[in-house]
Scaffold this motif. Structure first.
Motif, PDB file in Angstrom:
ATOM      1  N   LEU A 183      18.741  83.228   6.663  1.00  0.00           N
ATOM      2  CA  LEU A 183      19.654  82.988   5.540  1.00  0.00           C
ATOM      3  C   LEU A 183      19.597  81.544   5.054  1.00  0.00           C
ATOM      4  O   LEU A 183      19.836  81.262   3.884  1.00  0.00           O
ATOM      5  N   SER A 184      19.270  80.628   5.945  1.00  0.00           N
ATOM      6  CA  SER A 184      19.260  79.220   5.546  1.00  0.00           C
ATOM      7  C   SER A 184      18.054  78.870   4.679  1.00  0.00           C
ATOM      8  O   SER A 184      18.098  77.882   3.945  1.00  0.00           O
ATOM      9  N   TYR A 185      16.976  79.657   4.734  1.00  0.00           N
ATOM     10  CA  TYR A 185      15.802  79.344   3.917  1.00  0.00           C
ATOM     11  C   TYR A 185      16.110  79.387   2.428  1.00  0.00           C
ATOM     12  O   TYR A 185      15.885  78.392   1.729  1.00  0.00           O
ATOM     13  N   PRO A 186      16.617  80.502   1.881  1.00  0.00           N
ATOM     14  CA  PRO A 186      16.923  80.480   0.443  1.00  0.00           C
ATOM     15  C   PRO A 186      18.044  79.498   0.094  1.00  0.00           C
ATOM     16  O   PRO A 186      18.066  78.942  -1.004  1.00  0.00           O
ATOM     17  N   LEU A 187      18.945  79.254   1.019  1.00  0.00           N
ATOM     18  CA  LEU A 187      20.004  78.276   0.780  1.00  0.00           C
ATOM     19  C   LEU A 187      19.398  76.889   0.584  1.00  0.00           C
ATOM     20  O   LEU A 187      19.821  76.124  -0.280  1.00  0.00           O
ATOM     21  N   GLY A 188      18.382  76.577   1.371  1.00  0.00           N
ATOM     22  CA  GLY A 188      17.718  75.296   1.241  1.00  0.00           C
ATOM     23  C   GLY A 188      16.832  75.208   0.018  1.00  0.00           C
ATOM     24  O   GLY A 188      16.884  74.229  -0.731  1.00  0.00           O
ATOM     25  N   VAL A 189      16.041  76.240  -0.213  1.00  0.00           N
ATOM     26  CA  VAL A 189      15.093  76.227  -1.333  1.00  0.00           C
ATOM     27  C   VAL A 189      15.813  76.156  -2.674  1.00  0.00           C
ATOM     28  O   VAL A 189      15.431  75.382  -3.547  1.00  0.00           O
ATOM     29  N   HIS A 190      16.841  76.935  -2.853  1.00  0.00           N
ATOM     30  CA  HIS A 190      17.486  77.053  -4.159  1.00  0.00           C
ATOM     31  C   HIS A 190      18.708  76.157  -4.349  1.00  0.00           C
ATOM     32  O   HIS A 190      19.108  75.913  -5.482  1.00  0.00           O
ATOM     33  N   TYR A 191      19.308  75.703  -3.245  1.00  0.00           N
ATOM     34  CA  TYR A 191      20.547  74.934  -3.367  1.00  0.00           C
ATOM     35  C   TYR A 191      20.489  73.568  -2.681  1.00  0.00           C
ATOM     36  O   TYR A 191      21.479  72.841  -2.664  1.00  0.00           O
ATOM     37  N   GLY A 192      19.353  73.240  -2.084  1.00  0.00           N
ATOM     38  CA  GLY A 192      19.174  71.921  -1.497  1.00  0.00           C
ATOM     39  C   GLY A 192      19.930  71.660  -0.213  1.00  0.00           C
ATOM     40  O   GLY A 192      20.075  70.514   0.202  1.00  0.00           O
ATOM     41  N   VAL A 193      20.415  72.695   0.441  1.00  0.00           N
ATOM     42  CA  VAL A 193      21.133  72.525   1.708  1.00  0.00           C
ATOM     43  C   VAL A 193      20.092  72.389   2.827  1.00  0.00           C
ATOM     44  O   VAL A 193      19.216  73.241   2.958  1.00  0.00           O
ATOM     45  N   PRO A 194      20.152  71.333   3.629  1.00  0.00           N
ATOM     46  CA  PRO A 194      19.192  71.177   4.725  1.00  0.00           C
ATOM     47  C   PRO A 194      19.191  72.402   5.650  1.00  0.00           C
ATOM     48  O   PRO A 194      20.244  73.006   5.909  1.00  0.00           O
ATOM     49  N   HIS A 195      18.003  72.737   6.144  1.00  0.00           N
ATOM     50  CA  HIS A 195      17.839  73.956   6.940  1.00  0.00           C
ATOM     51  C   HIS A 195      18.790  74.021   8.137  1.00  0.00           C
ATOM     52  O   HIS A 195      19.394  75.061   8.400  1.00  0.00           O
ATOM     53  N   GLY A 196      18.933  72.932   8.864  1.00  0.00           N
ATOM     54  CA  GLY A 196      19.819  72.936  10.034  1.00  0.00           C
ATOM     55  C   GLY A 196      21.273  73.159   9.658  1.00  0.00           C
ATOM     56  O   GLY A 196      21.997  73.888  10.344  1.00  0.00           O
ATOM     57  N   ILE A 197      21.705  72.556   8.578  1.00  0.00           N
ATOM     58  CA  ILE A 197      23.079  72.752   8.107  1.00  0.00           C
ATOM     59  C   ILE A 197      23.241  74.198   7.641  1.00  0.00           C
ATOM     60  O   ILE A 197      24.245  74.855   7.943  1.00  0.00           O
ATOM     61  N   GLY A 198      22.250  74.706   6.926  1.00  0.00           N
ATOM     62  CA  GLY A 198      22.306  76.098   6.472  1.00  0.00           C
ATOM     63  C   GLY A 198      22.418  77.068   7.637  1.00  0.00           C
ATOM     64  O   GLY A 198      23.209  78.007   7.620  1.00  0.00           O
ATOM     65  N   GLY A 199      21.627  76.832   8.669  1.00  0.00           N
ATOM     66  CA  GLY A 199      21.714  77.689   9.857  1.00  0.00           C
ATOM     67  C   GLY A 199      23.083  77.610  10.500  1.00  0.00           C
ATOM     68  O   GLY A 199      23.647  78.619  10.927  1.00  0.00           O
ATOM     69  N   ALA A 200      23.630  76.401  10.559  1.00  0.00           N
ATOM     70  CA  ALA A 200      24.960  76.220  11.147  1.00  0.00           C
ATOM     71  C   ALA A 200      26.035  76.910  10.322  1.00  0.00           C
ATOM     72  O   ALA A 200      26.989  77.462  10.876  1.00  0.00           O
ATOM     73  N   VAL A 201      25.886  76.919   9.012  1.00  0.00           N
ATOM     74  CA  VAL A 201      26.854  77.606   8.147  1.00  0.00           C
ATOM     75  C   VAL A 201      26.926  79.085   8.511  1.00  0.00           C
ATOM     76  O   VAL A 201      28.004  79.666   8.574  1.00  0.00           O
ATOM     77  N   PHE A 202      25.778  79.672   8.767  1.00  0.00           N
ATOM     78  CA  PHE A 202      25.726  81.116   8.990  1.00  0.00           C
ATOM     79  C   PHE A 202      25.868  81.534  10.448  1.00  0.00           C
ATOM     80  O   PHE A 202      26.228  82.683  10.733  1.00  0.00           O
ATOM     81  N   LEU A 203      25.601  80.642  11.389  1.00  0.00           N
ATOM     82  CA  LEU A 203      25.571  81.025  12.801  1.00  0.00           C
ATOM     83  C   LEU A 203      26.867  81.659  13.316  1.00  0.00           C
ATOM     84  O   LEU A 203      26.816  82.731  13.937  1.00  0.00           O
ATOM     85  N   PRO A 204      28.048  81.074  13.096  1.00  0.00           N
ATOM     86  CA  PRO A 204      29.255  81.718  13.618  1.00  0.00           C
ATOM     87  C   PRO A 204      29.486  83.125  13.045  1.00  0.00           C
ATOM     88  O   PRO A 204      29.950  84.014  13.767  1.00  0.00           O
ATOM     89  N   SER A 205      29.136  83.331  11.799  1.00  0.00           N
ATOM     90  CA  SER A 205      29.309  84.664  11.210  1.00  0.00           C
ATOM     91  C   SER A 205      28.373  85.676  11.847  1.00  0.00           C
ATOM     92  O   SER A 205      28.751  86.827  12.090  1.00  0.00           O
ATOM     93  N   VAL A 206      27.151  85.258  12.133  1.00  0.00           N
ATOM     94  CA  VAL A 206      26.194  86.152  12.793  1.00  0.00           C
ATOM     95  C   VAL A 206      26.665  86.451  14.213  1.00  0.00           C
ATOM     96  O   VAL A 206      26.670  87.608  14.649  1.00  0.00           O
ATOM     97  N   VAL A 207      27.098  85.425  14.928  1.00  0.00           N
ATOM     98  CA  VAL A 207      27.601  85.619  16.290  1.00  0.00           C
ATOM     99  C   VAL A 207      28.812  86.549  16.269  1.00  0.00           C
ATOM    100  O   VAL A 207      28.910  87.474  17.081  1.00  0.00           O
ATOM    101  N   GLY A 208      29.731  86.336  15.337  1.00  0.00           N
ATOM    102  CA  GLY A 208      30.910  87.197  15.230  1.00  0.00           C
ATOM    103  C   GLY A 208      30.544  88.640  14.954  1.00  0.00           C
ATOM    104  O   GLY A 208      31.107  89.566  15.553  1.00  0.00           O
ATOM    105  N   LEU A 209      29.597  88.862  14.061  1.00  0.00           N
ATOM    106  CA  LEU A 209      29.150  90.224  13.765  1.00  0.00           C
ATOM    107  C   LEU A 209      28.566  90.863  15.028  1.00  0.00           C
ATOM    108  O   LEU A 209      28.867  92.018  15.343  1.00  0.00           O
TER     109      LEU A 209
END
Length: 128
Positions: free
Chosen positions: A10-36
């Protein structure tokens, strides 16, 4: 023993299209994935807390919940979720490009596909 998973995918398109660094993008999504994963019965996150002095739990399920709480509190303190502020995410684009990384999604311990991506994006963009 290594690979990538849904948060990284999920962090790849976030980085490519919105300029969010990959590590930050992964961190944004990680708790939601873990919760699911926890909600779907995966409880092996407790092993990540073994030996940590601040945590005690009676079973793997309780330890997994504590691990998720730790992720959420740590990422809130670090303002990780602010990465989505002021971004009008194109959910269709995010879904399409994340689904292209199917191999990463298949690394997840529970099924993770288009429906899960949609749900995760809706939850994050409604709560950020």
């Amino acid at each position: 023993h290594s690979g990538t998973g849904p948060a990284a995918a999920l962090s790849y398109p976030l980085g490519v299209h919105y300029g969010v660094p990959h590590g930050i993008g992964g961190a944004v999504f990680l708790p939601s994935v873990v919760g699911l994963n926890i909600n779907r019965g995966f409880s092996k996150y407790s092993g990540l807390l073994e030996g940590h002095r601040d945590f005690s739990f009676q079973n793997d399920s309780g330890g997994s919940e504590q691990f998720l709480n730790l992720l959420n509190s740590t990422f809130k303190k670090a303002s990780i979720y602010m990465a989505l502020d002021n971004i009008n995410l194109d959910h269709d684009l995010m879904i399409r490009e994340t689904m292209e990384l199917k191999g990463a999604l298949e690394q997840n311990p529970v099924e993770f596909g288009e429906d899960e991506i949609k749900s995760l994006l809706l939850n994050l963009t409604n709560n950020s």
